[in-house]
Design an enzyme around this catalytic site. Sequence first.
Site, PDB file in Angstrom:
ATOM      1  CD  GLU A 105       0.059  -6.305   1.722  1.00  0.00           C
ATOM      2  OE1 GLU A 105       0.069  -4.967   1.411  1.00  0.00           O
ATOM      3  OE2 GLU A 105      -0.729  -6.826   2.131  1.00  0.00           O
TER       4      GLU A 105
ATOM      5  CG  ASP B 298      -0.200  -0.077   2.575  1.00  0.00           C
ATOM      6  OD1 ASP B 298       1.103   0.016   2.603  1.00  0.00           O
ATOM      7  OD2 ASP B 298      -0.842  -0.473   3.609  1.00  0.00           O
TER       8      ASP B 298
END
Length: 479
Positions: free
Chosen positions: A458, A76
């Site tokens: 991730e 992110d």
Amino acid sequence: MGKLLVLMLVGMFLAFESLEALEYGDALNKSILFFEGQRSGKLPTNQRVKWRADSALSDGSLANVNLIGGYYDAGDNVKFVWPMSFTTTLLSWAAIEYQNEISSVNQLGYLRSTIKWGTDFILRAHTSPNMLYTQVGDGNSDHSCWERPEDMDTSRTLYSISSSSPGSEAAGEAAAALAAASLVFKSVDSTYSSTLLNHAKTLFEFADKYRGSYQASCPFYCSYSGYQDELLWAAAWLYKATGDKIYINYVISNKDWSQAVNEFSWDNKFVGAQALLVSEFYNGANDLAKFKSDVESFVCAMMPGSSSQQIKPTPGGLLFIRDSSNLQYVTTATTVLFHYSKTLTKAGVGSIQCGSTKFTVSQIRNFAKSQVDYILGNNPMKMSYMVGFGTKYPTQPHHRGSSLPSIQSKPEKIDCNGGYSYYNSDTPNPNVHIGAIVGGPNSSDQYSDKKSDYSHAEPTTYINAAFIGPVAALISSSG
């Protein structure tokens, strides 16, 4: 003829060993390179990851402070100072513990630069003795968008801790990070090292004087294990950095805080502190016996075949602690196993007793090595979990910048929702995020290479940071 055959076999063995050493060196190189893809702010002229560009150049302006720089925490575009500080502490620990090994493959300069990118930001975030900015960006709005950092237009909300709204975990970890980093720079930039150490001392005083859990001051990365572990961890690093007995006395006075645990993470640092302090026990500090007992409990909980084993491996041999981002726990556990085996060797201790089972230092090291090798490809999927390492690796990590066309190749803005066509595409990411270690396989050693599977796909800064020490430890034993 027999002698010639022996020489040929020895030569082949040495060639294999050298190749293995080169592979660990390559993995180390790529582990460090990963961080350049996570940089926020104005990128330097020697930036090697070319698909990234400048981003978030007004961070902090909402409060008229400079919070430009630092690292995006994962896939992110938010900067979380608590895990960023933990990342920095781990990077510094590797640089201190394995300086010779890292230097031998010409990576020490890059590692120092990686550490400094983190410490420079922590220094900026520590704007006054009892104030630390702990987050830049709104996690909810950021996570609802799929944008490149260079296009980011979500709110850059600021969060902080202070004497009236404390967060001892975040302040304590920042203190640990700066204290550890002060040792990294002590011989190459004494002025910078002193600055780091002074801030570390002040942050520790802030964390200890205004005790309060970060649970009350955070929207993301909240504390679950309390702040006592960070205070012990910070004090241990400050003692290592200063030799000032005030810090070792602090640890001894609060030794009852120490707990036997089964994980080492951004939230729980107990075993990290224990691993550091056991060195002092073997140097004659008998008051630290509890820390020795607790770190041995951790090691025994990890070792296969231990009568006190608590963490069961997958069928393929990987430590499995949690399904979500399990490799963060594997890399940190491996950090402790290598450090502890090195401590035992230095102390002249050949083994530890785990209930009815005895493990030699070699057995502990070999198990730690098996975890590194699993991550690098010796696993049932026959793939590396480090992007760009080996011939088969994740091609769709859950990472905004990697999954969207670079701003150089597509200068037009890709807005919040516009990025989802790339997110939903079942094709390899256009930018290979070299060195990124993903969350890892499930409990059955299976991995689905899908961007949407953020629990397994991730990468995070603290997975990579915890991997650097273990892979460096294997360079010296392989070449």
